[in-house]
Every structure is written in C-alpha cells, then in structure tokens.
Design a protein around this motif. Structure first.
Motif, mmCIF file in Angstrom:
data_model
loop_
_atom_site.group_PDB
_atom_site.id
_atom_site.type_symbol
_atom_site.label_atom_id
_atom_site.label_comp_id
_atom_site.label_asym_id
_atom_site.label_seq_id
_atom_site.Cartn_x
_atom_site.Cartn_y
_atom_site.Cartn_z
ATOM 1 N N ALA A 1 -10.295 35.632 27.889
ATOM 2 C CA ALA A 1 -10.146 34.694 28.305
ATOM 3 C C ALA A 1 -10.165 33.639 27.064
ATOM 4 N N MET A 2 -10.226 33.717 26.178
ATOM 5 C CA MET A 2 -9.971 32.653 24.557
ATOM 6 C C MET A 2 -8.338 33.589 24.640
ATOM 7 N N ASP A 3 -7.655 34.055 24.637
ATOM 8 C CA ASP A 3 -6.239 34.122 24.419
ATOM 9 C C ASP A 3 -6.112 33.014 25.597
ATOM 10 N N GLY A 4 -6.139 33.274 27.169
ATOM 11 C CA GLY A 4 -6.249 31.982 27.780
ATOM 12 C C GLY A 4 -5.985 30.845 28.019
ATOM 13 N N LEU A 5 -6.957 30.733 27.037
ATOM 14 C CA LEU A 5 -7.469 28.832 27.157
ATOM 15 C C LEU A 5 -6.817 28.226 26.067
ATOM 16 N N ASP A 6 -6.567 29.324 25.214
ATOM 17 C CA ASP A 6 -5.604 29.381 24.050
ATOM 18 C C ASP A 6 -3.967 28.731 25.161
ATOM 19 N N GLN A 7 -3.097 29.356 25.280
ATOM 20 C CA GLN A 7 -2.243 29.898 26.051
ATOM 21 C C GLN A 7 -2.231 27.553 27.037
ATOM 22 N N LEU A 8 -3.449 27.894 28.091
ATOM 23 C CA LEU A 8 -3.057 27.302 28.797
ATOM 24 C C LEU A 8 -2.857 25.627 27.704
ATOM 25 N N LEU A 9 -4.027 25.116 26.880
ATOM 26 C CA LEU A 9 -3.974 24.040 26.005
ATOM 27 C C LEU A 9 -2.250 23.705 25.634
ATOM 28 N N GLN A 10 -1.443 25.044 25.281
ATOM 29 C CA GLN A 10 -0.299 24.702 24.933
ATOM 30 C C GLN A 10 0.300 23.733 26.706
ATOM 31 N N GLN A 11 -0.105 23.684 27.018
ATOM 32 C CA GLN A 11 0.416 23.060 28.708
ATOM 33 C C GLN A 11 0.473 21.637 28.458
ATOM 34 N N ASP A 12 0.812 21.109 29.494
ATOM 35 C CA ASP A 12 1.085 19.109 29.074
ATOM 36 C C ASP A 12 0.288 19.008 30.538
ATOM 37 N N LEU A 13 -1.126 19.038 29.832
ATOM 38 C CA LEU A 13 -2.564 18.747 30.840
ATOM 39 C C LEU A 13 -3.100 16.927 30.720
ATOM 40 N N PRO A 14 -3.112 17.014 31.766
ATOM 41 C CA PRO A 14 -4.218 15.670 31.767
ATOM 42 C C PRO A 14 -5.485 15.481 30.918
ATOM 43 N N VAL A 15 -5.175 14.362 30.173
ATOM 44 C CA VAL A 15 -6.379 14.225 29.426
ATOM 45 C C VAL A 15 -8.041 14.986 29.217
ATOM 46 N N GLU A 16 -8.476 14.474 31.216
ATOM 47 C CA GLU A 16 -10.101 15.155 31.135
ATOM 48 C C GLU A 16 -10.590 17.053 31.254
ATOM 49 N N LEU A 17 -9.154 17.242 32.379
ATOM 50 C CA LEU A 17 -8.898 18.414 32.024
ATOM 51 C C LEU A 17 -8.767 19.518 30.848
ATOM 52 N N ARG A 18 -8.095 18.923 29.994
ATOM 53 C CA ARG A 18 -7.812 18.972 28.900
ATOM 54 C C ARG A 18 -8.840 18.770 27.997
ATOM 55 N N LEU A 19 -9.622 18.215 27.859
ATOM 56 C CA LEU A 19 -11.387 18.518 27.119
ATOM 57 C C LEU A 19 -12.184 19.060 27.340
ATOM 58 N N ARG A 20 -11.827 19.571 29.305
ATOM 59 C CA ARG A 20 -13.022 20.356 29.635
ATOM 60 C C ARG A 20 -12.419 21.530 29.202
ATOM 61 N N VAL A 21 -11.027 22.350 29.070
ATOM 62 C CA VAL A 21 -10.589 23.663 28.178
ATOM 63 C C VAL A 21 -10.879 23.339 27.016
ATOM 64 N N TYR A 22 -10.900 22.477 26.297
ATOM 65 C CA TYR A 22 -11.557 22.654 25.016
ATOM 66 C C TYR A 22 -12.744 23.020 25.320
ATOM 67 N N ASN A 23 -13.568 22.398 25.622
ATOM 68 C CA ASN A 23 -15.382 22.776 25.496
ATOM 69 C C ASN A 23 -15.007 24.914 26.120
ATOM 70 N N THR A 24 -14.483 24.675 26.436
ATOM 71 C CA THR A 24 -15.122 26.351 26.993
ATOM 72 C C THR A 24 -14.099 26.845 26.198
ATOM 73 N N ALA A 25 -13.060 26.897 25.614
ATOM 74 C CA ALA A 25 -12.389 27.309 24.351
ATOM 75 C C ALA A 25 -13.376 27.679 23.274
ATOM 76 N N ILE A 26 -14.129 26.505 23.107
ATOM 77 C CA ILE A 26 -15.685 26.085 21.660
ATOM 78 C C ILE A 26 -16.255 27.263 21.645
ATOM 79 N N SER A 27 -16.373 26.859 23.449
ATOM 80 C CA SER A 27 -17.692 28.131 23.374
ATOM 81 C C SER A 27 -17.203 29.457 23.319
ATOM 82 N N VAL A 28 -16.137 29.850 23.969
ATOM 83 C CA VAL A 28 -15.821 31.479 23.828
ATOM 84 C C VAL A 28 -15.516 31.481 22.053
#
Length: 839
Positions: free
Chosen positions: A84-111
């Motif tokens: 899951a962490m590797d996948g979240l790292d790849q997702l953060l490399q994409q162009d994401l809306p700011v709200e979604l990006r911050l939620r992805v960061y939250n999950t990635a930080i926890s994992v």
C-alpha cells in the motif's frame, strides 16, 4: 505496545471519506464507494469497484485516482501495508486535486509510521503542510497526522496539543466522523503518556462519536482502547468484556492488526483472572507468531512477558524465566528502534529548521534588492552571516558527532569491562572465550581455563576497610592484565574472583600463575599495609571438559580444592579430582522475598563459598544466583501438577542430603525465611546433625516481616495468631477476634491431598463459613502478597469476608483478619488508680 497502537490508528487516515461536489451519476457512484470503504468491510468496497469498472469503464482521470486511493486503503487494511505504501507513493507522483492529495498524504503518513519508515513519514508531513493553505478545510486531518507521528516518536505532550487543536477545528462542524478521528488522536496521546484514566474517558467519547458516524473500524478501536485502559488500571474482568467486543468487531471489519491487538488484551485479562488459561496460551502463541512476522519487538516483549506470567501461574518456573529473558531481549530491540525513531525525528526537525533559515535568507535577499543604495553591501553581509551560520552549524554538528562517537566508545568499553580493575567483565570474557575455545578446538590447539581469587578476602575488607579491598582488587587486576597481555583473555567474574582463558596448555598456565604470584606484593592504603595471597584452579580442555562452561566449572572446582588444601597455591583439575577435603557440612539460608534487596552479605558469602548450591526460589532470584553461581541446582524441578507435595519434599530432602554425604560444603537457598512454613529446611538440618555433619540455618526476611512493614501493623498492639489455613480448618482452631489473625497459604485451604497449587471456590467457601462463627460477613479483611521485585508493589486488597471465594489468589496469598473489637484494656489506660504500661 507502540506497534499495536500504530496498527489500530491506521484507520485514522483510512476513514477520511472525501466529499466532492460533482452531481453526475458516475461521480455519485464513486462517492458511494468512498463512503462504503469506511462504513463496511473492505471487501464490499472492492466488489463495488469491480462492478463499476465492468459497467462503466470510461473513467475520468480524477475518478480513477479516487478509486485507486480506495484500493490502496483497502490493501493496507488487509495487511499489505508495504505494498500500500509503494502504491500511495506512486499516486502522489500524479497530478492530483489538492483535497485528494492531502487525503493521500494522510493515509501514506499513517502507513509509513506503521512500517517505521520515519524519515519518509516526516518528509510527507512536511510536503503536505506546504499544500495546506490551498485547502484549509483539511487542516484537521493534517493536525491528526502530525499528532499521530509525534505520539510514535515519544513527543506525547506535543502530540496531545496537536490533537486538541484538531478537536477544536472539528467540534463546530457537527461532523461525527471528523469528531470520531480527533477524539481517537487525543486518547492515543494520553495512552502513550501513561495517563490511563484520562485515555479511557476519551475512548468512551470516541465510541459514542464513531457510532454516530457508523465507522466500524474506529468503533472497534475505541472499545479496544477502553479494554486496554481498564486492564492497565487493574479492572481485568471489565477489560476482558471490552476486548471481546473489540475482537468481534475487528473481525467483522476485516482489520487484521486490530484483531491481534484485541487478542493480546484478552489473553492478559484471562491470565490475571485465572480463567481459561489454555485459551490464553493459544492466543499468545498465535499473537507471538504474528508479531514476529511483523517484527514488532515491543509487542513481542509484551507477549513474552504475558507468557512468562502464564508459565509462572502454571508453576513452570523454567519456562517463565525463559520467556522473561526473551521478552527482555525484544524490549532491548524495541528500545533501540525507539531511539532510531527519535533520531529520525530530530534529523527532520533539524532539516526543517535549516529550510526555514534558507527561506529567511531568500526573503532577506529580496528586501536587500529593493534597497538600491546599500543592496550590494547588505547582500554580502547577509550571505556572510548565512555562510557563517552554516559553518557554525557544521562545526557544531561535527563536534556533536565526535562527542557521540566518543561516548559510544566509552559506553561500549564500560559495557564490556569491569570498572574497578579494567579487565573484561564476566559476560564479555565468556563471550570472547566461547569464540577462542571454538577456534582452538577446530585447529587442534590446547586451551586452558584458570579461576583464581584472593585468599580470605572478606577478612581484608573487615580488617582494613572496603577501600583496601578495592585497592587489592585493582592491583591484582593490573598484575593479571600485564602478565596475560595479548596472549589470552582475562576477566573479573565478580567479587574477588577472576578468570583467565589461554590458548596454551596447563603447564604454560602454571608458569603464568607462578609469575603472577611472584609479582604480588603488599599494598599501602591510608597508611596501612595490606598483604594478601591468591589461590588458583587450572583445567585444560580434554577428556574432563568438552565445552567452555564445563572447562570453567572444573577449574572452579580445582580452586575449591586449593582452598581446602590450605590456600596460596595452584591446583590442577586432574590432580586428585576424586578426593575431597574432609569437613563437609550444610548451611540453609534465606533469599528474602525480594532477593535484590533482602539477601544479606553473609548469605551471599555462603552461596559463593559453598561447593554445591541448591535453590528453591522464584525464577528471578534463581537467575540472579546463577549469574555468579551458574552451577546452582534448581530444586523446583521436583514439583509436578497433581503430584503429592509430600513426595516432592522427600525428593528435595534426598537431593540435599546426597550432596552433604559426599563430604561437600552444601548451601541450600530457600525463598523468604527458610524456617517459616517450610518442611524441607528443618528436616535436612535435623538429618545432617543426626548423621554427624555440622548444619545450621541463616534467617531471611519472611513474608510476615514484609506484611508488618507494608500494612503498617504492629503485632504487639493486640497480639497476633499466625497459622496455616488448612491447619486452622482441620484442627478446629479458635481465633482470637480481639487480636490480629494471619492465615497463610489461604489459596490451598482445605487441601488434604497436598497436590493442589491453585485456589478452589469450594475450599474458600468452607473457610469463610468457619470464620463466620466469629466474624460478621461485612467484616473487612485483607488479601496480602509481598512484592518480589523492586519494580513491583505489594498487593493489599481490602474486601468483605463474605467476598473471599470470588477474589483472585496466588499460592502464596495471605489472609489478614484485623481485630473485630479492641482488647479489654489499651496499653497506658488507668486501672485501680495506676497506669499500666508495656515495657
């Protein structure tokens, strides 16, 4: 339980359901999947994604990114956090809306925190904070992530402050889910800070808010937290009920990490309540296997500690000691991991402050550019100041690194050497000796062990003072070090005993000892001249010793023969090994209740000087005795479930007398006071004397002595009756209810078979029925257990007489019955015109 809490808090990031404003049908279905992911088992949202992809394959990039985020959260919930962490790292490399990006960061930080990749977790937190001005509505989530990371690195006060700020943000929003998450953060920080009552209060509020939000993972997490806090406060029956509820709900939600956390609390509660121990054992086996697979060392340490307590409750003292030591090893690794987390945190803090300084420099440069007249001069000044600051920081870091390396070398030296003599300590000498012995055996070279000590060292201390004894040890250590040099391994075994291991034969060892003895000369301490000699035992590896432990033991036995033969000499293990000096005997000593604090110097001396040491003590005392007498024999092996204790006592008696009859000096160590409620010590002393051997008993601190100190009771005030509980029942003893009554081994009350080691409600009820003849059912009594370790507190549970059958008991629990009514006259009252007194 840092890893347990981290796993339970994985849901912090996973439960943040987004709230997008699009109204097209496809977007509505995506929002339904996002809500399903946090209100039901993760498999349901996975199935909904698969169905949506089959029915409407034409997703926009934004929809695909949102669904991919749900998939990665589910993957983490299912237990594949690394993937899951590797996948979240790849997702953060994409162009994401700011709200979604911050939620992805939250999950990635926890994992990342759960996987202990602290540098990455703090890096992501720093990156996420840069986006926060563009989406201030996500501030609560980022504060939660920051609180979570600060909790894991031990900054509990800062973590609580961050969590309370997040709670202040979400409370006006009337959002149960956001309130649920913020309350869990506050509870987590209070738990890690050791404020268990406060943490329990916050957990109960969490359950209420998460129930309104419909979040099954966090409802279960809250119940697990209440159970854990109840256990920490000694309410184990309540903890068992809460952990059972949490286990069922974690299983329904498919949250693997939460399932194992709840099982650990259940096992602890079952052990403390003395219920269903087989089930607790099975739970601990599975839990230990899971945490070993996760490399969760702190959780492994806690599981091993529970297994030790379970083994001790079952009477398996050897297994209890083994689990205790395994737990200590895991705790040491966990402590090392905690230091690494702390170091990573400090490094990130340093990097953050350095970046802030660099930003300040850039802003200063812009201001200087606006000032046309002095722009160049000020720019140069600021650059020089910045470079100077960097140089200062670099110098400070260099000095800090140099100091750290020097301290590490110093601590390592101190951990491997004896501080008084400078020689290796016993543990490190044995570790190096094992390696040298193995090399010598592999290459066919001779290997010899020497054990030596100072003759009549106690008299040196008694006659000249401990400073003289220390100086004698220091001087002897210097002479040994100079004579051995690089040709062998020299260490201090403890007290006045030293060990030398040589890659040489016994003849070379004897030559070395002769040179050493020739160097010994009187030393001067505070104007006194101190003279001493040494005795030595030598053994060369061969037929008598196939491993280092046996080799050292044979050399130690040779040293004992040197003592018997008159001291100030060298004795080889192969010289008359079968013959022993006359004058064997027996001394029985008491270890006290807390060995580390209660054992006397006289008893320690008897243990060290004896030819044979036999012990019937608790596992912790046995471990400490074996630190300096590794050949100590454990008498507890004669116990067995269902075995008549009278047979056990006869076997112990025979084992001790067998050693005495060989003419050896035998020391038998018994728990507490060896003459109080103990058949074997008195029996072997009588037998030894009857057979013509000198035999005596050295007292120890008993549980009764501890009871008077811990409970603040003076037996001289009203008098005291002290008897064994079964004896009280069988012989129809009449208690004096105007005085203090002590009933010992109350858990075994009524057991005439001498095979039971646990309490039975029937026997306890018979005891209560008998006591009700003299005491009312509401009379307050005390269940007392003395503390066996310095870190423990004595048990003193106050309860009503009628409640005794439902209480918790150990084999050594004592029932204390305070006076029902005061004596007819108190000391000091006036009788017939004169005051009575007690001298």
């Amino acid at each position: 339980m840092g890893r347990l809490i981290a796993s339970a808090l994985l849901g912090l990031a996973l439960a943040c359901a987004p709230g997008y404003a699009q109204d097209d049908p496809l977007d509505a279905r995506v929002r339904d999947i996002e809500r399903l992911a946090v209100t039901a088992h993760w498999r349901e949202s996975e199935a909904a994604i698969a169905q949506l992809e089959s029915e409407a394959p034409g997703f926009s990039p934004a929809h695909r990114q949102r669904l991919e985020f749900v998939r990665l959260r589910n993957r983490a919930l299912a237990g594949d956090q690394a993937g899951a962490m590797d996948g979240l790292d790849q997702l953060l490399q994409q162009d994401l809306p700011v709200e979604l990006r911050l939620r992805v960061y939250n999950t990635a930080i926890s994992v990342a925190g759960n996987l202990e990749r602290w540098s990455q977790a703090f890096t992501w937190l720093s990156e996420a904070l840069a986006y926060l001005p563009e989406a201030p509505g996500e501030s609560a989530g980022m504060l939660s992530s920051a609180s979570y990371l600060h909790t894991l690195v031990g900054e509990t006060d800062k973590a609580r402050d961050l969590a309370m700020r997040a709670l202040e943000v979400v409370q006006p929003l009337n959002d149960p889910r956001a309130l649920c998450l913020s309350l869990s953060d506050v509870a987590l920080a209070e738990d890690h800070a050791g404020r268990f009552a406060e943490a329990e209060t916050w957990r109960r509020r969490q359950i209420e808010a998460c129930s309104r939000a419909g979040d099954p993972v966090f409802i279960a997490n809250g119940k697990y937290g209440v159970g854990k806090m109840a256990a920490r406060q000694g309410r184990h029956a309540e903890a068992l009920d809460w952990s059972r509820q949490a286990l069922a709900e974690f299983e329904r939600a498919g949250f693997t990490a939460g399932v194992w956390s709840a099982r650990l609390v259940m096992a602890e509660s079952l052990i403390e309540l003395d219920q269903d121990l087989d089930r607790a054992d099975a739970m601990l086996d599975g839990t230990l296997a899971y945490y070993r697979g996760q490399q969760a060392h702190l959780a492994i340490a806690e599981t091993e500690e529970l297994r030790a307590r379970l083994a001790e409750r079952r009477g398996n003292l050897a297994a209890a000691l083994a689990h205790f030591r395994a737990g200590a090893e895991a705790a040491a690794i966990a402590e090392r991991d905690a230091r690494e987390r702390r170091l990573t945190y400090l490094q990130v803090e340093f990097d953050t402050r350095l970046k802030e300084q660099q930003i300040a420099l850039l802003e200063a440069e812009k201001e200087l550019a606006a000032l046309q007249v002095t722009a160049t001069q000020r720019r140069q000044w600021m650059l020089a100041a910045g470079m100077g600051g960097l140089v200062v920081i670099a110098v400070l870091l260099g000095l800090l690194l140099r100091h750290t390396l020097r301290e590490r070398r110093r601590y390592r030296w101190r951990s491997e050497h004896d501080s008084l003599t400078g020689l290796y300590n016993y543990q490190h000498a044995r570790r190096l000796g094992e390696q040298a012995f193995a090399r010598a055996r592999a290459e066919g070279r001779p290997f010899t062990a020497v054990v030596l000590d100072i003759d009549r060292f106690k008299s040196v201390n008694d006659r000249h003072g401990h400073a003289a004894g220390d100086e004698a040890l220091r001087a002897l250590g210097t002479w040994i070090s100079e004579e051995v040099g690089d040709g062998g391994i020299a260490g201090r075994s403890g007290g006045d005993e030293f060990m030398i291991l040589l890659d040489a034969d016994a003849a070379s060892a004897a030559e070395l000892l002769q040179r050493l003895r020739a160097r010994i000369e009187p030393i001067a301490v505070f104007g006194q001249t101190v003279r001493f000699s040494i005795s030595s035992g030598v053994c060369q590896a061969g037929e008598r010793a196939d491993d280092l432990e046996q080799l050292v033991h044979e050399a130690d036995q040779a040293l004992y023969r040197a003592k018997h033969e008159g001291r100030d000499r060298v004795v080889h293990a192969d010289e008359g090994g079968a013959a022993r000096a006359p004058g064997g005997g027996l001394v029985v000593v008491g270890s006290g209740i807390d060995f580390g604090r209660h054992i006397s110097e006289r008893c320690l001396s008897e243990i060290r000087e004896a030819d044979v040491v036999l012990c019937l003590v608790d596992p912790f005392s046995l471990g400490m005795i074996r630190d300096f007498r590794p050949d100590a024999i454990h008498l507890g092996v004669h116990y067995a479930d269902g075995k008549d204790r009278r047979d056990t006592y006869r076997e112990m008696d025979a084992a001790i007398m067998e050693q005495v009859r060989t003419g050896k000096r035998v020391c038998a160590v018994f728990y507490g006071h060896p003459g109080v409620f103990a058949d074997v010590p008195h029996g072997v002393v009588r037998k030894a004397r009857a057979e013509g051997f000198p035999a005596r008993m050295e007292p120890g601190i008993s549980a009764e002595a501890c009871l008077y100190a811990d409970l603040g009771i003076d037996p001289g005030r009203y008098g005291v009756q002290s008897m064994e509980a079964t004896q009280f029942m069988v012989y129809e003893r009449i208690p004096d209810n105007a005085g203090l009554v002590l009933l010992w081994q109350v858990a075994l009350a009524g057991d005439l078979t001498c095979t039971r080691f646990h309490a039975e409600p029937g026997g306890l009820q018979d005891l209560v029925d008998r006591l009700l003849r003299w005491y009312p059912p509401e009379h307050e009594v005390i269940l007392y257990e003395a503390a066996r370790l310095p870190i423990e507190a004595p048990r003193a549970d106050h309860l009503r007489l009628r409640d005794l059958p439902r209480a918790r008991y150990q084999e050594y629990t004592t029932l204390v019955i305070p006076p029902l009514r005061p004596a007819a006259r108190e000391p000091g009252t006036v009788v017939d015109g004169r005051a009575e007194r007690i001298a």
